[in-house]
Motif scaffolding. Sequence first.
Motif, short mmCIF file in Angstrom:
data_model
loop_
_atom_site.label_atom_id
_atom_site.label_comp_id
_atom_site.label_asym_id
_atom_site.label_seq_id
_atom_site.Cartn_x
_atom_site.Cartn_y
_atom_site.Cartn_z
N LEU A 49 10.35 17.18 -17.65
CA LEU A 49 9.44 17.76 -18.39
C LEU A 49 9.68 19.33 -18.52
CD1 LEU A 49 6.93 18.23 -19.63
CD2 LEU A 49 5.64 18.30 -17.65
N ILE A 50 10.41 19.81 -17.51
CA ILE A 50 10.94 21.19 -17.68
C ILE A 50 12.16 21.28 -18.87
CG2 ILE A 50 12.04 23.23 -16.61
CD1 ILE A 50 10.97 22.31 -13.85
N LYS A 51 12.96 20.29 -18.89
CA LYS A 51 13.81 20.31 -19.95
C LYS A 51 13.29 20.25 -21.24
CE LYS A 51 18.10 17.79 -21.24
NZ LYS A 51 17.65 17.86 -22.63
N LEU A 52 12.17 19.20 -21.24
CA LEU A 52 11.72 18.95 -22.74
C LEU A 52 10.98 20.60 -23.22
CD1 LEU A 52 10.36 17.35 -24.78
CD2 LEU A 52 8.38 16.73 -23.37
N LEU A 53 10.28 21.14 -22.08
CA LEU A 53 9.48 22.33 -22.43
C LEU A 53 10.29 23.48 -22.81
CD1 LEU A 53 6.82 22.33 -19.77
CD2 LEU A 53 6.57 21.83 -22.11
N LYS A 54 11.53 23.45 -22.08
CA LYS A 54 12.74 24.37 -22.39
C LYS A 54 13.19 24.68 -23.81
CE LYS A 54 16.76 26.79 -20.42
NZ LYS A 54 17.26 27.02 -21.68
N ASP A 55 13.31 22.97 -24.27
CA ASP A 55 14.05 23.02 -25.54
C ASP A 55 12.85 23.15 -26.49
OD1 ASP A 55 16.05 21.31 -27.17
OD2 ASP A 55 14.27 20.15 -27.53
N LEU A 56 11.83 22.91 -26.35
CA LEU A 56 10.53 23.46 -27.54
C LEU A 56 10.37 24.84 -27.25
CD1 LEU A 56 7.68 20.99 -26.57
CD2 LEU A 56 9.28 20.80 -28.32
N LYS A 57 10.53 25.63 -26.25
CA LYS A 57 10.74 27.07 -26.40
C LYS A 57 11.83 27.51 -26.86
CE LYS A 57 10.22 30.96 -23.07
NZ LYS A 57 11.64 31.31 -23.05
N ASP A 58 12.90 27.12 -26.56
CA ASP A 58 14.28 27.55 -27.34
C ASP A 58 14.23 27.37 -28.86
OD1 ASP A 58 15.03 28.23 -24.88
OD2 ASP A 58 16.34 26.79 -24.50
N LYS A 59 13.56 26.29 -29.49
CA LYS A 59 13.58 26.18 -30.68
C LYS A 59 12.44 26.90 -31.20
CE LYS A 59 15.78 21.48 -30.52
NZ LYS A 59 15.56 20.08 -30.78
N GLY A 60 11.79 27.69 -30.72
CA GLY A 60 10.64 28.39 -31.15
C GLY A 60 9.11 27.53 -31.44
N ALA A 61 9.32 26.33 -30.90
CA ALA A 61 7.90 25.52 -31.30
C ALA A 61 7.03 25.89 -30.62
CB ALA A 61 8.38 24.08 -30.86
N ILE A 62 7.16 26.43 -29.16
CA ILE A 62 6.04 27.04 -28.49
C ILE A 62 6.39 28.17 -27.96
CG2 ILE A 62 5.20 24.80 -27.57
CD1 ILE A 62 6.64 24.98 -25.05
N ASP A 63 5.58 29.23 -27.72
CA ASP A 63 5.65 30.37 -27.29
C ASP A 63 5.84 30.54 -25.80
OD1 ASP A 63 3.25 30.48 -26.30
OD2 ASP A 63 2.61 31.76 -27.95
N SER A 64 6.41 31.67 -24.90
CA SER A 64 6.29 31.65 -23.47
C SER A 64 5.34 31.40 -22.95
CB SER A 64 7.07 33.25 -23.17
OG SER A 64 8.16 33.38 -23.70
N ARG A 65 3.90 32.05 -23.52
CA ARG A 65 2.65 31.85 -22.77
C ARG A 65 2.32 30.29 -22.63
NH1 ARG A 65 -2.78 31.24 -24.43
NH2 ARG A 65 -4.24 32.02 -23.00
N THR A 66 2.54 29.59 -23.79
CA THR A 66 2.32 28.18 -23.73
C THR A 66 3.41 27.50 -22.82
OG1 THR A 66 1.51 28.04 -26.15
CG2 THR A 66 1.99 26.19 -25.15
#
Length: 561
Positions: A49-66
Amino acid sequence: MSEIHGALGNNCQANSSSVYEEKANALLQDVNVYEQLKKDPTQKYQTKLIKLLKDLKDKGAIDSRTYWKLYPTVCDVPKFYGLIKIHKAGAPLRPIISSIGSVTYELARFVSGIISPLIGNTEHHISNTQSFVEDIRDLRWDPDESLVSFDVSALFTSIPVDKTLEVVGELLKSDSSWKKGEAENLEPEQVLDCLRFCLGTSYCVFRETFYLQRYGCAMGSSCSPLSEDAYMEYFESQALTSASHPPRIWKRYVDDTFVVIKSTHIEEFTDHINNIDPNIKFTREEGEDGKLPFLDTLVCRQQDGTLKVKVYRKPTHTEQYLNFSSHHPLEHKLSVVRTLLHRAETVVTDQTDKEEEIAHVKNALRNCGYKDWTFFRGQPKEKDRASQNPDSETANKGFVTLPYIEGLSEKLRRVFRTAGVSTNFKPQNTLRSALVAPKDKTEPIKQSGIVYEITCADCDASYIGESARKLEKRISEHKSTAGSSKSAVREHVVRSKGHQIDWENVKVLEREQKEYSRRILEAIHIRTQKPRLNRDKGLEIDPIWDNLLMPRGAPLHRNIL
Protein backbone atom coordinates in the motif's frame (compact mmCIF):
# COMPACT_ATOMS: atom_id res chain seq x y z
CA MET A 1 -18.91 -21.08 28.32
CA SER A 2 -21.53 -19.19 26.31
CA GLU A 3 -21.35 -16.37 23.83
CA ILE A 4 -24.30 -14.12 23.03
CA HIS A 5 -24.82 -12.78 19.55
CA GLY A 6 -27.69 -11.38 17.56
CA ALA A 7 -27.98 -10.20 14.00
CA LEU A 8 -31.38 -8.59 14.05
CA GLY A 9 -33.27 -6.11 16.14
CA ASN A 10 -33.11 -6.34 19.90
CA ASN A 11 -33.07 -10.10 20.10
CA CYS A 12 -30.09 -12.19 21.08
CA GLN A 13 -29.23 -15.83 21.30
CA ALA A 14 -26.81 -17.60 23.61
CA ASN A 15 -24.60 -20.23 22.03
CA SER A 16 -21.86 -22.28 23.60
CA SER A 17 -18.41 -21.29 22.37
CA SER A 18 -18.01 -24.69 20.75
CA VAL A 19 -21.21 -24.30 18.69
CA TYR A 20 -20.22 -20.78 17.65
CA GLU A 21 -16.72 -21.87 16.64
CA GLU A 22 -18.10 -24.86 14.78
CA LYS A 23 -20.33 -22.58 12.69
CA ALA A 24 -17.55 -20.06 12.12
CA ASN A 25 -15.04 -22.72 11.09
CA ALA A 26 -17.58 -24.23 8.71
CA LEU A 27 -17.70 -20.90 6.89
CA LEU A 28 -13.92 -20.44 6.86
CA GLN A 29 -13.33 -23.98 5.57
CA ASP A 30 -15.19 -23.18 2.35
CA VAL A 31 -12.19 -23.28 0.00
CA ASN A 32 -14.17 -21.52 -2.71
CA VAL A 33 -14.31 -18.40 -0.55
CA TYR A 34 -11.46 -18.53 2.01
CA GLU A 35 -7.84 -19.65 1.95
CA GLN A 36 -5.87 -20.41 5.10
CA LEU A 37 -2.59 -18.50 5.31
CA LYS A 38 0.64 -19.62 6.92
CA LYS A 39 1.38 -16.28 8.60
CA ASP A 40 0.16 -12.76 9.21
CA PRO A 41 0.28 -10.86 5.86
CA THR A 42 -0.12 -7.39 7.42
CA GLN A 43 3.46 -6.30 6.82
CA LYS A 44 3.34 -7.44 3.19
CA TYR A 45 0.14 -5.53 2.48
CA GLN A 46 1.39 -2.48 4.34
CA THR A 47 4.48 -2.38 2.14
CA LYS A 48 2.40 -2.77 -1.03
CA LEU A 49 0.00 0.00 0.00
CA ILE A 50 2.85 2.40 0.77
CA LYS A 51 4.25 1.71 -2.69
CA LEU A 52 0.82 2.34 -4.27
CA LEU A 53 0.36 5.62 -2.39
CA LYS A 54 3.91 6.78 -3.19
CA ASP A 55 3.29 6.12 -6.88
CA LEU A 56 0.08 8.18 -6.76
CA LYS A 57 1.86 11.00 -4.96
CA ASP A 58 4.82 11.01 -7.36
CA LYS A 59 2.45 11.24 -10.33
CA GLY A 60 0.60 14.18 -8.77
CA ALA A 61 -2.65 12.20 -8.37
CA ILE A 62 -2.80 12.92 -4.63
CA ASP A 63 -1.12 15.64 -2.57
CA SER A 64 1.05 15.18 0.51
CA ARG A 65 -1.85 15.76 2.89
CA THR A 66 -3.91 12.97 1.29
CA TYR A 67 -0.84 10.73 1.13
CA TRP A 68 -0.29 10.93 4.87
CA LYS A 69 -4.01 10.62 5.56
CA LEU A 70 -4.06 7.28 3.72
CA TYR A 71 -0.61 6.14 4.88
CA PRO A 72 -0.96 2.94 6.96
CA THR A 73 0.63 3.53 10.36
CA VAL A 74 -1.71 1.88 12.85
CA CYS A 75 -2.30 -1.54 11.27
CA ASP A 76 -4.53 -3.87 13.26
CA VAL A 77 -5.28 -7.30 11.86
CA PRO A 78 -8.89 -7.51 10.58
CA LYS A 79 -10.93 -9.85 12.76
CA PHE A 80 -13.44 -12.40 11.55
CA TYR A 81 -16.61 -12.94 13.53
CA GLY A 82 -20.17 -14.02 12.91
CA LEU A 83 -23.56 -12.66 13.86
CA ILE A 84 -26.30 -15.21 14.30
CA LYS A 85 -29.27 -14.90 11.97
CA ILE A 86 -31.78 -15.68 14.67
CA HIS A 87 -34.72 -15.43 12.28
CA LYS A 88 -33.52 -18.24 10.02
CA ALA A 89 -33.67 -21.99 10.50
CA GLY A 90 -30.57 -23.41 12.15
CA ALA A 91 -29.43 -19.93 13.22
CA PRO A 92 -26.60 -19.64 10.64
CA LEU A 93 -23.84 -17.05 10.98
CA ARG A 94 -23.49 -13.89 8.94
CA PRO A 95 -19.69 -13.58 8.33
CA ILE A 96 -18.18 -10.19 9.05
CA ILE A 97 -14.57 -9.02 8.85
CA SER A 98 -13.99 -6.03 11.12
CA SER A 99 -11.48 -3.83 9.31
CA ILE A 100 -11.36 -0.89 11.74
CA GLY A 101 -7.75 0.24 12.07
CA SER A 102 -6.56 -2.18 9.38
CA VAL A 103 -4.07 -1.51 6.57
CA THR A 104 -6.80 -0.54 4.11
CA TYR A 105 -9.22 1.14 6.54
CA GLU A 106 -8.51 4.74 5.48
CA LEU A 107 -8.03 3.87 1.81
CA ALA A 108 -11.40 2.07 1.71
CA ARG A 109 -13.13 5.11 3.21
CA PHE A 110 -11.40 7.35 0.67
CA VAL A 111 -12.48 5.21 -2.29
CA SER A 112 -16.01 4.91 -0.92
CA GLY A 113 -16.33 8.68 -0.84
CA ILE A 114 -15.40 8.82 -4.53
CA ILE A 115 -17.71 6.14 -5.92
CA SER A 116 -20.69 6.57 -3.56
CA PRO A 117 -22.41 9.36 -5.58
CA LEU A 118 -22.24 7.21 -8.73
CA ILE A 119 -24.26 4.33 -7.24
CA GLY A 120 -27.91 4.08 -6.25
CA ASN A 121 -29.28 6.29 -9.02
CA THR A 122 -31.39 3.71 -10.86
CA GLU A 123 -35.18 3.42 -10.75
CA HIS A 124 -34.84 0.06 -9.01
CA HIS A 125 -32.79 1.30 -6.05
CA ILE A 126 -34.35 1.63 -2.58
CA SER A 127 -32.50 3.82 -0.09
CA ASN A 128 -34.70 3.12 2.96
CA THR A 129 -38.15 1.98 4.07
CA GLN A 130 -39.70 5.41 3.68
CA SER A 131 -38.58 5.74 0.06
CA PHE A 132 -39.94 2.25 -0.65
CA VAL A 133 -43.36 3.18 0.74
CA GLU A 134 -43.41 6.34 -1.36
CA ASP A 135 -42.53 4.32 -4.47
CA ILE A 136 -45.42 1.87 -4.08
CA ARG A 137 -48.01 4.16 -2.44
CA ASP A 138 -50.04 4.60 -5.63
CA LEU A 139 -49.34 1.15 -7.05
CA ARG A 140 -52.27 -1.05 -8.16
CA TRP A 141 -52.02 -4.83 -8.16
CA ASP A 142 -53.84 -6.65 -10.96
CA PRO A 143 -55.71 -9.88 -10.14
CA ASP A 144 -53.36 -12.00 -12.28
CA GLU A 145 -50.23 -10.64 -10.55
CA SER A 146 -48.37 -11.80 -7.46
CA LEU A 147 -46.17 -10.12 -4.88
CA VAL A 148 -42.80 -11.86 -4.66
CA SER A 149 -39.58 -11.21 -2.78
CA PHE A 150 -36.25 -12.51 -4.08
CA ASP A 151 -33.26 -12.68 -1.74
CA VAL A 152 -29.66 -13.25 -2.85
CA SER A 153 -27.98 -16.04 -0.89
CA ALA A 154 -24.67 -15.00 0.72
CA LEU A 155 -24.41 -11.90 -1.47
CA PHE A 156 -21.14 -10.43 -0.19
CA THR A 157 -19.16 -13.65 -0.63
CA SER A 158 -20.72 -14.24 -4.07
CA ILE A 159 -19.86 -10.97 -5.83
CA PRO A 160 -17.37 -11.43 -8.73
CA VAL A 161 -14.66 -8.86 -7.97
CA ASP A 162 -13.22 -8.62 -11.50
CA LYS A 163 -16.60 -7.86 -13.06
CA THR A 164 -17.38 -5.43 -10.24
CA LEU A 165 -14.20 -3.50 -10.98
CA GLU A 166 -15.18 -3.38 -14.65
CA VAL A 167 -18.62 -2.01 -13.74
CA VAL A 168 -17.19 0.63 -11.39
CA GLY A 169 -14.66 1.59 -14.06
CA GLU A 170 -17.47 2.32 -16.53
CA LEU A 171 -19.24 4.45 -13.92
CA LEU A 172 -16.07 6.47 -13.27
CA LYS A 173 -15.52 7.06 -16.99
CA SER A 174 -19.12 8.00 -17.78
CA ASP A 175 -19.52 10.53 -14.95
CA SER A 176 -16.64 12.83 -14.01
CA SER A 177 -18.52 14.61 -11.19
CA TRP A 178 -16.38 12.68 -8.69
CA LYS A 179 -13.21 14.53 -9.81
CA LYS A 180 -13.14 17.15 -7.06
CA GLY A 181 -11.46 17.81 -3.75
CA GLU A 182 -8.86 15.18 -2.84
CA ALA A 183 -9.82 13.16 -5.95
CA GLU A 184 -9.48 16.06 -8.40
CA ASN A 185 -6.26 14.80 -10.02
CA LEU A 186 -7.04 11.08 -9.96
CA GLU A 187 -7.78 9.14 -13.13
CA PRO A 188 -10.44 6.38 -13.25
CA GLU A 189 -7.81 3.64 -13.51
CA GLN A 190 -6.02 4.97 -10.43
CA VAL A 191 -9.26 4.88 -8.42
CA LEU A 192 -9.74 1.31 -9.63
CA ASP A 193 -6.20 0.44 -8.50
CA CYS A 194 -7.12 1.61 -5.01
CA LEU A 195 -10.42 -0.27 -5.02
CA ARG A 196 -8.72 -3.38 -6.41
CA PHE A 197 -6.20 -3.25 -3.58
CA CYS A 198 -8.94 -2.95 -0.94
CA LEU A 199 -11.01 -5.82 -2.35
CA GLY A 200 -7.94 -7.99 -2.94
CA THR A 201 -6.58 -7.76 0.59
CA SER A 202 -9.61 -9.07 2.49
CA TYR A 203 -7.71 -11.11 5.05
CA CYS A 204 -8.60 -11.79 8.66
CA VAL A 205 -7.73 -13.72 11.80
CA PHE A 206 -9.92 -16.13 13.71
CA ARG A 207 -8.67 -18.04 16.74
CA GLU A 208 -5.07 -17.14 15.86
CA THR A 209 -5.36 -18.54 12.33
CA PHE A 210 -5.11 -16.21 9.33
CA TYR A 211 -7.36 -16.43 6.28
CA LEU A 212 -7.62 -14.65 2.93
CA GLN A 213 -11.04 -14.16 1.35
CA ARG A 214 -10.46 -15.38 -2.19
CA TYR A 215 -13.88 -14.57 -3.62
CA GLY A 216 -16.45 -11.86 -3.09
CA CYS A 217 -16.35 -8.79 -0.88
CA ALA A 218 -15.77 -8.77 2.86
CA MET A 219 -18.71 -7.48 4.88
CA GLY A 220 -17.04 -5.00 7.22
CA SER A 221 -15.06 -2.94 4.71
CA SER A 222 -16.61 0.43 3.84
CA CYS A 223 -16.12 -0.11 0.10
CA SER A 224 -17.78 -3.56 0.02
CA PRO A 225 -21.45 -2.43 0.18
CA LEU A 226 -20.83 0.04 -2.65
CA SER A 227 -19.05 -2.59 -4.73
CA GLU A 228 -21.94 -4.98 -4.13
CA ASP A 229 -24.47 -2.32 -5.10
CA ALA A 230 -22.56 -1.46 -8.29
CA TYR A 231 -22.51 -5.09 -9.39
CA MET A 232 -26.17 -5.70 -8.49
CA GLU A 233 -27.20 -2.66 -10.55
CA TYR A 234 -25.40 -4.21 -13.51
CA PHE A 235 -26.86 -7.65 -12.74
CA GLU A 236 -30.47 -6.47 -12.49
CA SER A 237 -30.12 -4.45 -15.68
CA GLN A 238 -28.97 -7.57 -17.53
CA ALA A 239 -31.63 -9.72 -15.88
CA LEU A 240 -34.56 -7.44 -16.62
CA THR A 241 -33.65 -6.57 -20.20
CA SER A 242 -33.01 -10.19 -21.18
CA ALA A 243 -36.07 -11.71 -19.48
CA SER A 244 -38.83 -13.02 -21.76
CA HIS A 245 -41.44 -11.87 -19.26
CA PRO A 246 -39.89 -9.35 -16.89
CA PRO A 247 -41.74 -8.24 -13.73
CA ARG A 248 -43.74 -5.02 -13.83
CA ILE A 249 -42.09 -3.80 -10.63
CA TRP A 250 -38.57 -4.62 -9.39
CA LYS A 251 -37.32 -2.72 -6.33
CA ARG A 252 -34.10 -3.71 -4.56
CA TYR A 253 -32.57 -2.92 -1.18
CA VAL A 254 -29.07 -4.49 -1.01
CA ASP A 255 -29.89 -8.20 -1.51
CA ASP A 256 -33.68 -8.10 -1.02
CA THR A 257 -36.08 -7.34 -3.86
CA PHE A 258 -39.77 -6.49 -3.98
CA VAL A 259 -41.35 -7.73 -7.21
CA VAL A 260 -44.76 -7.49 -8.85
CA ILE A 261 -45.01 -10.11 -11.61
CA LYS A 262 -47.61 -12.13 -13.50
CA SER A 263 -48.38 -15.24 -11.47
CA THR A 264 -47.82 -17.50 -14.48
CA HIS A 265 -44.31 -16.11 -15.03
CA ILE A 266 -42.89 -16.59 -11.52
CA GLU A 267 -41.17 -19.95 -12.11
CA GLU A 268 -39.79 -18.90 -15.49
CA PHE A 269 -38.37 -15.65 -14.13
CA THR A 270 -36.88 -17.42 -11.07
CA ASP A 271 -35.02 -19.85 -13.33
CA HIS A 272 -33.89 -16.93 -15.50
CA ILE A 273 -32.26 -14.86 -12.73
CA ASN A 274 -30.64 -17.96 -11.23
CA ASN A 275 -28.87 -18.74 -14.50
CA ILE A 276 -27.24 -15.37 -15.24
CA ASP A 277 -24.28 -15.67 -12.84
CA PRO A 278 -23.32 -19.10 -11.44
CA ASN A 279 -22.44 -17.50 -8.10
CA ILE A 280 -25.55 -15.35 -7.67
CA LYS A 281 -28.50 -17.44 -6.52
CA PHE A 282 -31.88 -16.20 -5.33
CA THR A 283 -34.32 -17.66 -2.86
CA ARG A 284 -37.96 -16.76 -3.29
CA GLU A 285 -40.82 -15.86 -0.98
CA GLU A 286 -44.31 -15.41 -2.34
CA GLY A 287 -47.03 -13.43 -0.68
CA GLU A 288 -49.74 -15.30 1.21
CA ASP A 289 -53.33 -14.12 1.44
CA GLY A 290 -52.34 -10.98 -0.44
CA LYS A 291 -49.63 -10.05 2.07
CA LEU A 292 -45.84 -9.93 1.68
CA PRO A 293 -43.26 -8.85 4.29
CA PHE A 294 -40.44 -6.70 2.89
CA LEU A 295 -37.80 -4.96 5.02
CA ASP A 296 -39.76 -3.85 8.10
CA THR A 297 -43.06 -3.47 6.23
CA LEU A 298 -46.00 -5.73 5.48
CA VAL A 299 -47.45 -4.95 2.04
CA CYS A 300 -51.13 -5.88 1.84
CA ARG A 301 -53.42 -6.06 -1.17
CA GLN A 302 -56.86 -4.52 -0.77
CA GLN A 303 -60.01 -5.60 -2.59
CA ASP A 304 -59.82 -2.73 -5.08
CA GLY A 305 -56.29 -3.72 -6.10
CA THR A 306 -54.53 -0.93 -4.23
CA LEU A 307 -51.80 -1.66 -1.71
CA LYS A 308 -51.54 -0.61 1.91
CA VAL A 309 -48.48 -0.85 4.11
CA LYS A 310 -48.17 -1.78 7.77
CA VAL A 311 -45.21 -2.26 10.10
CA TYR A 312 -43.88 -5.82 10.05
CA ARG A 313 -42.27 -7.52 13.04
CA LYS A 314 -40.53 -10.86 12.67
CA PRO A 315 -41.62 -13.76 14.90
CA THR A 316 -38.35 -13.37 16.82
CA HIS A 317 -39.14 -9.77 17.76
CA THR A 318 -39.29 -9.35 21.55
CA GLU A 319 -40.73 -5.85 22.02
CA GLN A 320 -37.71 -5.05 24.18
CA TYR A 321 -36.37 -1.53 23.69
CA LEU A 322 -33.91 0.60 25.65
CA ASN A 323 -35.27 0.43 29.20
CA PHE A 324 -36.20 3.79 30.64
CA SER A 325 -34.36 3.04 33.89
CA SER A 326 -31.07 2.27 32.11
CA HIS A 327 -28.06 4.54 32.55
CA HIS A 328 -28.45 6.40 29.25
CA PRO A 329 -29.05 10.10 28.61
CA LEU A 330 -32.69 11.13 28.37
CA GLU A 331 -32.23 12.19 24.76
CA HIS A 332 -31.34 8.60 23.81
CA LYS A 333 -34.54 7.32 25.40
CA LEU A 334 -36.62 10.01 23.74
CA SER A 335 -35.03 9.14 20.42
CA VAL A 336 -36.41 5.59 20.81
CA VAL A 337 -39.89 7.10 21.19
CA ARG A 338 -39.31 9.49 18.30
CA THR A 339 -38.03 6.77 15.95
CA LEU A 340 -40.89 4.34 16.58
CA LEU A 341 -43.58 7.01 16.32
CA HIS A 342 -41.97 8.46 13.20
CA ARG A 343 -42.03 5.02 11.59
CA ALA A 344 -45.72 4.69 12.41
CA GLU A 345 -46.44 8.08 10.85
CA THR A 346 -44.39 7.64 7.68
CA VAL A 347 -44.62 3.92 6.91
CA VAL A 348 -48.21 2.97 7.74
CA THR A 349 -50.51 4.18 4.95
CA ASP A 350 -53.99 3.46 6.34
CA GLN A 351 -55.25 5.78 9.10
CA THR A 352 -56.86 3.00 11.16
CA ASP A 353 -53.68 0.90 10.94
CA LYS A 354 -51.66 3.95 11.89
CA GLU A 355 -53.67 4.50 15.06
CA GLU A 356 -53.30 0.80 15.96
CA GLU A 357 -49.54 0.96 15.37
CA ILE A 358 -49.14 4.06 17.56
CA ALA A 359 -51.14 2.37 20.33
CA HIS A 360 -49.00 -0.76 19.98
CA VAL A 361 -45.77 1.26 20.21
CA LYS A 362 -46.92 3.15 23.29
CA ASN A 363 -47.97 -0.05 25.05
CA ALA A 364 -44.61 -1.72 24.28
CA LEU A 365 -42.74 1.32 25.57
CA ARG A 366 -44.83 1.45 28.75
CA ASN A 367 -43.75 -2.14 29.39
CA CYS A 368 -40.15 -0.89 29.14
CA GLY A 369 -40.76 1.75 31.81
CA TYR A 370 -41.62 4.76 29.64
CA LYS A 371 -44.09 7.28 31.07
CA ASP A 372 -46.80 8.91 29.02
CA TRP A 373 -45.04 12.29 29.10
CA THR A 374 -42.21 10.80 27.02
CA PHE A 375 -44.60 10.36 24.10
CA PHE A 376 -45.01 14.14 23.95
CA ARG A 377 -41.37 14.96 24.69
CA GLY A 378 -40.34 12.46 22.01
CA GLN A 379 -41.92 14.55 19.28
CA PRO A 380 -39.47 16.81 17.37
CA LYS A 381 -39.79 20.46 18.30
CA GLU A 382 -39.00 23.49 16.22
CA LYS A 383 -36.23 24.59 18.56
CA ASP A 384 -34.66 21.12 18.34
CA ARG A 385 -34.62 21.36 14.57
CA ALA A 386 -33.04 24.78 14.77
CA SER A 387 -30.33 23.53 17.11
CA GLN A 388 -29.51 20.74 14.63
CA ASN A 389 -29.27 23.15 11.72
CA PRO A 390 -25.65 23.12 10.48
CA ASP A 391 -26.02 26.76 9.44
CA SER A 392 -27.01 27.90 12.93
CA GLU A 393 -24.79 30.31 14.82
CA THR A 394 -23.33 27.72 17.18
CA ALA A 395 -22.94 24.85 14.71
CA ASN A 396 -19.52 25.90 13.44
CA LYS A 397 -17.91 26.47 16.82
CA GLY A 398 -17.10 22.85 17.56
CA PHE A 399 -18.52 19.53 18.60
CA VAL A 400 -17.52 17.17 21.40
CA THR A 401 -18.57 13.67 22.46
CA LEU A 402 -18.61 13.07 26.22
CA PRO A 403 -18.86 9.82 28.20
CA TYR A 404 -22.25 9.78 29.88
CA ILE A 405 -22.31 10.13 33.67
CA GLU A 406 -25.75 11.03 34.93
CA GLY A 407 -25.86 14.51 36.45
CA LEU A 408 -22.28 15.46 35.56
CA SER A 409 -22.59 15.19 31.77
CA GLU A 410 -25.64 17.44 31.70
CA LYS A 411 -23.76 20.11 33.67
CA LEU A 412 -20.81 19.91 31.28
CA ARG A 413 -23.19 20.32 28.35
CA ARG A 414 -24.47 23.58 29.78
CA VAL A 415 -20.89 24.83 30.15
CA PHE A 416 -19.99 23.88 26.58
CA ARG A 417 -23.21 25.47 25.32
CA THR A 418 -22.18 28.86 26.71
CA ALA A 419 -19.10 28.62 24.47
CA GLY A 420 -21.18 27.64 21.45
CA VAL A 421 -19.90 24.05 21.43
CA SER A 422 -22.37 21.25 20.68
CA THR A 423 -22.22 18.06 22.75
CA ASN A 424 -23.15 14.44 22.34
CA PHE A 425 -23.22 11.72 25.00
CA LYS A 426 -21.92 8.17 24.69
CA PRO A 427 -22.71 5.50 27.33
CA GLN A 428 -19.55 3.72 28.45
CA ASN A 429 -20.90 0.43 29.79
CA THR A 430 -23.67 -1.41 27.97
CA LEU A 431 -25.09 -4.93 28.14
CA ARG A 432 -23.83 -5.46 24.61
CA SER A 433 -20.25 -4.63 25.56
CA ALA A 434 -20.51 -6.86 28.64
CA LEU A 435 -22.12 -9.89 27.00
CA VAL A 436 -21.23 -9.80 23.31
CA ALA A 437 -17.57 -10.36 22.43
CA PRO A 438 -17.40 -12.30 19.16
CA LYS A 439 -14.06 -10.89 17.95
CA ASP A 440 -10.67 -12.32 18.82
CA LYS A 441 -8.86 -10.25 21.41
CA THR A 442 -5.52 -8.84 20.30
CA GLU A 443 -2.63 -9.68 22.57
CA PRO A 444 -1.03 -6.54 24.07
CA ILE A 445 2.26 -7.35 22.35
CA LYS A 446 0.44 -7.29 18.97
CA GLN A 447 -1.50 -4.07 19.60
CA SER A 448 -0.73 -0.89 17.66
CA GLY A 449 -1.70 2.73 18.18
CA ILE A 450 -0.70 2.54 21.83
CA VAL A 451 0.52 4.39 24.90
CA TYR A 452 2.82 2.01 26.79
CA GLU A 453 4.86 1.79 29.98
CA ILE A 454 8.25 0.10 30.41
CA THR A 455 9.47 -0.56 33.96
CA CYS A 456 12.75 -1.53 35.57
CA ALA A 457 12.73 -4.95 37.27
CA ASP A 458 15.10 -3.71 40.05
CA CYS A 459 13.71 -0.25 40.97
CA ASP A 460 10.71 1.98 40.50
CA ALA A 461 12.02 3.67 37.36
CA SER A 462 9.69 3.63 34.37
CA TYR A 463 9.28 5.05 30.90
CA ILE A 464 6.03 6.05 29.14
CA GLY A 465 5.84 6.40 25.38
CA GLU A 466 3.45 6.24 22.44
CA SER A 467 3.65 4.58 19.06
CA ALA A 468 1.55 3.92 16.00
CA ARG A 469 3.41 0.65 15.49
CA LYS A 470 2.85 -2.66 17.24
CA LEU A 471 4.18 -2.93 20.78
CA GLU A 472 6.51 -5.79 19.84
CA LYS A 473 8.09 -3.59 17.16
CA ARG A 474 8.54 -0.70 19.59
CA ILE A 475 10.10 -2.99 22.20
CA SER A 476 12.48 -4.31 19.56
CA GLU A 477 13.50 -0.74 18.74
CA HIS A 478 14.18 -0.01 22.43
CA LYS A 479 16.30 -3.15 22.71
CA SER A 480 18.23 -2.44 19.51
CA THR A 481 19.55 0.86 20.92
CA ALA A 482 21.64 -0.88 23.55
CA GLY A 483 24.57 1.32 24.45
CA SER A 484 23.11 4.22 22.48
CA SER A 485 22.41 7.62 23.96
CA LYS A 486 19.20 7.67 21.93
CA SER A 487 17.42 5.39 24.38
CA ALA A 488 16.57 6.64 27.87
CA VAL A 489 15.64 3.07 28.79
CA ARG A 490 19.01 1.61 27.82
CA GLU A 491 20.80 4.58 29.41
CA HIS A 492 19.18 3.66 32.73
CA VAL A 493 20.56 0.11 32.45
CA VAL A 494 24.07 1.42 31.81
CA ARG A 495 24.02 4.00 34.60
CA SER A 496 22.42 1.77 37.21
CA LYS A 497 25.13 -0.88 36.75
CA GLY A 498 23.22 -4.10 36.74
CA HIS A 499 19.54 -3.16 36.66
CA GLN A 500 17.43 -5.07 34.17
CA ILE A 501 14.41 -3.88 32.20
CA ASP A 502 11.27 -5.97 32.68
CA TRP A 503 10.62 -6.59 28.99
CA GLU A 504 8.11 -9.37 29.70
CA ASN A 505 5.67 -7.05 31.47
CA VAL A 506 5.52 -3.95 29.29
CA LYS A 507 2.02 -2.52 29.77
CA VAL A 508 -0.37 -1.04 27.23
CA LEU A 509 -1.95 1.91 29.04
CA GLU A 510 -4.15 3.23 26.23
CA ARG A 511 -5.15 2.46 22.64
CA GLU A 512 -5.86 5.30 20.24
CA GLN A 513 -5.55 5.38 16.45
CA LYS A 514 -5.41 9.14 16.04
CA GLU A 515 -1.90 10.47 16.56
CA TYR A 516 -2.79 13.76 18.23
CA SER A 517 -5.25 12.12 20.64
CA ARG A 518 -2.64 9.46 21.41
CA ARG A 519 -0.02 12.09 22.21
CA ILE A 520 -2.48 13.79 24.58
CA LEU A 521 -3.05 10.48 26.38
CA GLU A 522 0.71 9.96 26.60
CA ALA A 523 1.16 13.44 28.10
CA ILE A 524 -1.59 12.81 30.65
CA HIS A 525 0.07 9.61 31.85
CA ILE A 526 3.45 11.32 32.02
CA ARG A 527 1.96 14.17 33.99
CA THR A 528 0.11 11.96 36.48
CA GLN A 529 2.66 9.13 36.90
CA LYS A 530 5.88 11.18 36.57
CA PRO A 531 8.04 8.38 35.08
CA ARG A 532 11.70 8.90 35.99
CA LEU A 533 13.14 7.82 32.65
CA ASN A 534 11.28 10.22 30.36
CA ARG A 535 13.54 13.01 29.11
CA ASP A 536 10.62 15.19 28.02
CA LYS A 537 7.04 15.51 29.17
CA GLY A 538 5.33 14.90 25.86
CA LEU A 539 2.70 17.19 24.42
CA GLU A 540 2.16 20.35 26.44
CA ILE A 541 -1.02 20.36 28.51
CA ASP A 542 -2.42 23.59 29.88
CA PRO A 543 -2.13 23.74 33.71
CA ILE A 544 -5.85 24.47 33.85
CA TRP A 545 -6.37 20.69 33.69
CA ASP A 546 -4.29 20.03 36.84
CA ASN A 547 -7.30 19.85 39.13
CA LEU A 548 -8.76 17.04 37.05
CA LEU A 549 -5.53 15.17 36.34
CA MET A 550 -3.92 15.22 39.77
CA PRO A 551 -5.23 13.17 42.70
CA ARG A 552 -7.09 15.26 45.26
CA GLY A 553 -4.59 16.77 47.69
CA ALA A 554 -1.56 16.18 45.47
CA PRO A 555 0.76 19.18 44.89
CA LEU A 556 0.37 20.87 41.51
CA HIS A 557 3.78 21.09 39.81
CA ARG A 558 2.96 23.75 37.26
CA ASN A 559 6.47 23.71 35.85
CA ILE A 560 6.26 20.08 34.77
CA LEU A 561 5.56 20.96 31.16
